[in-house]
Write a protein that holds these residues in place. Structure first.
Motif, mmCIF file in Angstrom:
data_model
loop_
_atom_site.group_PDB
_atom_site.id
_atom_site.type_symbol
_atom_site.label_atom_id
_atom_site.label_comp_id
_atom_site.label_asym_id
_atom_site.label_seq_id
_atom_site.Cartn_x
_atom_site.Cartn_y
_atom_site.Cartn_z
ATOM 1 N N ASN A 81 8.760 48.365 16.435
ATOM 2 C CA ASN A 81 9.097 49.401 15.139
ATOM 3 C C ASN A 81 7.135 49.466 15.334
ATOM 4 O O ASN A 81 7.130 50.467 14.498
ATOM 5 C CB ASN A 81 9.839 49.079 13.806
ATOM 6 C CG ASN A 81 8.308 47.955 13.366
ATOM 7 O OD1 ASN A 81 8.015 47.542 13.910
ATOM 8 N ND2 ASN A 81 9.551 48.208 11.988
ATOM 9 N N ARG A 82 6.309 49.305 16.300
ATOM 10 C CA ARG A 82 5.031 49.033 15.842
ATOM 11 C C ARG A 82 4.414 50.069 17.823
ATOM 12 O O ARG A 82 3.354 50.085 17.452
ATOM 13 C CB ARG A 82 3.966 48.455 15.531
ATOM 14 C CG ARG A 82 3.950 47.854 14.181
ATOM 15 C CD ARG A 82 3.112 48.932 13.552
ATOM 16 N NE ARG A 82 3.372 48.475 11.965
ATOM 17 C CZ ARG A 82 2.549 48.688 10.916
ATOM 18 N NH1 ARG A 82 1.401 49.377 11.755
ATOM 19 N NH2 ARG A 82 2.069 48.110 9.720
ATOM 20 N N ALA A 83 5.466 50.360 18.321
ATOM 21 C CA ALA A 83 5.460 50.473 19.920
ATOM 22 C C ALA A 83 4.489 52.055 19.059
ATOM 23 O O ALA A 83 4.506 52.980 18.296
ATOM 24 C CB ALA A 83 6.764 50.815 20.505
ATOM 25 N N LEU A 84 3.757 52.546 20.045
ATOM 26 C CA LEU A 84 2.845 53.991 19.885
ATOM 27 C C LEU A 84 2.962 54.106 22.075
ATOM 28 O O LEU A 84 2.808 53.904 22.668
ATOM 29 C CB LEU A 84 1.557 54.027 20.024
ATOM 30 C CG LEU A 84 1.117 53.414 18.840
ATOM 31 C CD1 LEU A 84 -0.393 53.132 18.333
ATOM 32 C CD2 LEU A 84 1.647 54.102 17.615
ATOM 33 N N LYS A 85 2.785 56.066 21.593
ATOM 34 C CA LYS A 85 2.655 56.066 23.023
ATOM 35 C C LYS A 85 1.383 56.196 23.355
ATOM 36 O O LYS A 85 0.139 56.136 22.750
ATOM 37 C CB LYS A 85 2.413 57.840 22.765
ATOM 38 C CG LYS A 85 4.008 58.277 22.064
ATOM 39 C CD LYS A 85 3.906 59.795 22.529
ATOM 40 C CE LYS A 85 5.583 60.121 21.914
ATOM 41 N NZ LYS A 85 5.315 61.389 21.306
#
Length: 623
Positions: free
Chosen positions: A466-470
């Motif tokens: 839930n911390r993934a970024l583009k």
């Protein structure tokens, strides 16, 4: 499909509410919970219970049942709701059956002791709803019912776990750093209470980062040091485990800037259980002992209404602060959004331009009055973050605990999320990690790792879902990311497959002949870390290559222990989808062998938790 039935028994001023959950295809009672509801002494009769909505039925746990019962019996009062479990003196032998929605028989007793042995039919009062019928009379003092497995109605964010990626297709992994630890202590609490955690309760990175690891501190005035190590994966001989460690600077407490702190405390009825407000009061007093004269503390409480329980007070007035803490009592509904608004007003009133400005929200997250929509609350905190006031969350209690709200509010508020289940955990968060809890050395910290397809064919990030970024978010300073506190350390793990080794994914039919880049001096990958200083707006960049020189034939004890925690978390969260036959017993053996210097006993405690999970897990479940 399950149905829930509410049973209410009035005994003088005491009302016992029972929740019975039974399967629609049978009248067999599967589980029963009882709670005590303290009402005014003059309350002796019952009013019709309210019509329960589907959501209320779904949430009908003992605590919620108590609130429903109290509203039905005395809607105009501000009565206190207490969950006490089953009282032997009030047990009765009753079977609950579904009846047509025409009537219900509610038992009313004038005796404050046990239910009478004689027929109770004459004391039944009919009201619409359902039917409660007596069976054989119980003895005057029936033995306690055997405890059933605790019900878990806590709320968690659903997580889709990271899968295996082909480096040739997706060479870049980007994510925001997270220093929360709430998932680990919440899972510990569940396991110690005989429950395997729901899979969405497990956030691997929070479990791994609960433990301290020995990373060298930064030099030359930099806020971070970056470390990398690659070693064989314990659960898969064909892959390697990459550990990236980030260590923040750790200034002495005396050198920290002055702090403007606002404790926002939930004193609603749901907080009066022993592991909520009473534990919070003791935890706060530990924290008060760490305050300095230059620090200022305010107390804001919220229940049905909000109030300032303590105006800004110097940290040297510890007696005055503790007296205000001791005066806190619980009762009423939970107007959380109004409390947040007042807390920000207090923080703005005492704002320190070059100091630490932080709200510490202590609650079970059960907001049920005013603004209750999750996204609205999160947006409110995100907007206030721009004023320079951060928000951290301290979670308390079980049974209806809102983990999702607590974790996400802390993320939105540039703060950290901790779950306090014991006084020892309070000591860890509020005393041992005092500087980390208060002071940030950097904001909006992002990591981007690019793998070299000439040396690495596949990778799988373990955690941080839930911390993934583009990819493009990395260079965009307007995209929010995590905060790093003084002395914080963050560990990120990747399972990687080296080029030429068998992987999880089939080779591409049409992409296999693509020209690969040069080996770049043996680089496995290239790590970029972007951050903003605690009081800065422009981001800065740190770059570090990860090379063959970082590869070890055998990992050190710190690395092995982190791998054991990650394996344990994966076993709980996705059934060990990528672990093969690496089961709880092997996790326990690896953790036990790599405990190393266990100053606070955290690692020894973890070994015991693995043993508990092994005992609780059905052998056939594959968990």
């Amino acid at each position: 499909m399950f149905r829930h039935i509410i049973m209410l028994t009035a005994v003088f001023g005491l009302v016992v509410g029972a929740v019975s959950c039974s399967h629609s295809s049978s009248d067999r009672t599967l589980e029963a919970k009882r709670v005590d509801v303290v009402l005014p002494a003059e309350t002796k009769s019952l009013s019709p219970p309210p019509n329960l909505t589907e959501s209320e039925v779904r949430l009908a746990t003992p605590r919620v049942a108590a609130q429903i019962a109290s509203n039905a019996l005395h809607p105009a009062g501000n009565q206190q709701v207490v969950t006490t479990g089953i009282r032997p003196s009030l047990q009765q032998s009753l079977s609950v059956k579904r009846a047509p929605p025409a009537e219900v028989e509610v038992i009313a007793a004038e005796d404050a002791g046990a239910m009478p042995e004689v027929s109770i039919a004459s004391s039944l009062q009919r009201v619409p709803g359902m039917m409660i019928s007596p069976t054989a009379a119980a003895p005057a003092f029936a033995p306690p019912m055997p405890p059933s497995a605790p019900e878990n109605d806590n709320r968690y964010q659903h997580l889709d776990r990271h899968g295996v990626q082909l480096v040739s297709e997706a060479p870049v992994s980007t994510f925001s750093i997270d220093v929360d630890t709430g998932s680990y202590s919440n899972i510990r609490h569940l396991l110690n209470n005989g429950q395997l955690p729901p899979r969405d309760a497990v956030r691997v990175e929070e479990m791994v980062n609960y433990f301290p690891y020995q990373y060298a501190l930064p030099r030359d005035g930099k806020p971070f040091s970056v470390h990398a190590e690659v070693a064989p994966t314990p659960w898969n001989r064909g892959t390697m485990l990459l550990r990236v460690g980030i260590q923040a600077a750790d200034p002495a407490k005396e050198t920290l800037p002055p702090a403007n702190l606002v404790f926002l405390i939930d004193v609603s009825g749901s907080m009066q259980e022993a592991n909520r407000l009473p534990l919070l009061r003791n935890a706060m007093k530990l924290f008060v002992d760490q305050l300095r004269p230059q620090d200022r503390v305010s107390l804001v409480t919220y229940a049905g209404h909000t109030r300032v329980a303590l105006p800004p007070t110097s940290g040297e007035k510890r007696g005055e602060i503790k007296a205000a803490i001791d005066s806190l009592t619980a009762g009423g509904s939970t107007a959380g959004a109004a409390g947040i608004t007042l807390a920000y007003q207090m923080a703005e009133q005492g704002f320190m331009k070059h100091g630490i400005n932080r709200i510490l929200l202590a609650t079970d997250g059960d907001f049920n009055v005013g603004i209750t929509r999750f996204e609205t609350l999160k947006d409110m905190v995100s907007e206030k973050r721009k004023t320079g006031i951060s928000l951290s969350t301290l979670g308390f209690g079980t049974d209806g605990y809102n983990d999702r709200l607590m974790e996400q509010l802390a993320d939105a508020g540039d703060g950290a999320y901790s779950y306090i289940d014991t006084l020892a955990e309070a000591n860890k968060v509020l005393v041992n990690e005092f500087t980390s809890t208060l002071a940030a050395v950097a904001r909006d910290v992002k990591i981007q790792l690019e793998f070299n397809p000439a040396l690495v064919s596949e990778y799988r990030q373990i955690g941080f879902e839930n911390r993934a970024l583009k990819r493009e978010d990395f260079n965009n300073d307007k995209v929010d990311a995590g905060e790093i506190g003084a002395g914080h350390r963050v560990t990120a793990l990747y399972e990687i497959t080296l080029a030429g080794k068998p992987g999880k994914l089939d080779a591409l039919r049409y992409g296999g002949n693509a020209v690969l880049p040069k080996e770049n001096g043996g680089e496995l990958g290239f790590l970029r870390l972007r951050y903003k200083e605690a009081h800065g707006d422009a981001s800065k960049l740190i770059e570090t290559p990860i090379t063959r020189s970082h590869m070890k034939e055998k990992a050190g004890s710190d690395f092995q222990f982190a791998a054991a925690v990650a394996a344990f978390a994966q076993r709980l969260s996705d059934g060990g989808k990528y672990l093969g036959d690496f089961d709880f017993a092997q996790v326990k053996a690896l953790a036990n062998a790599s405990r190393g210097d266990d100053r606070y006993g955290y690692r020894g405690e973890f070994v015991q938790l693995v043993g508990l999970a092994q005992t609780l897990s059905p052998k056939s479940s594959g968990r």
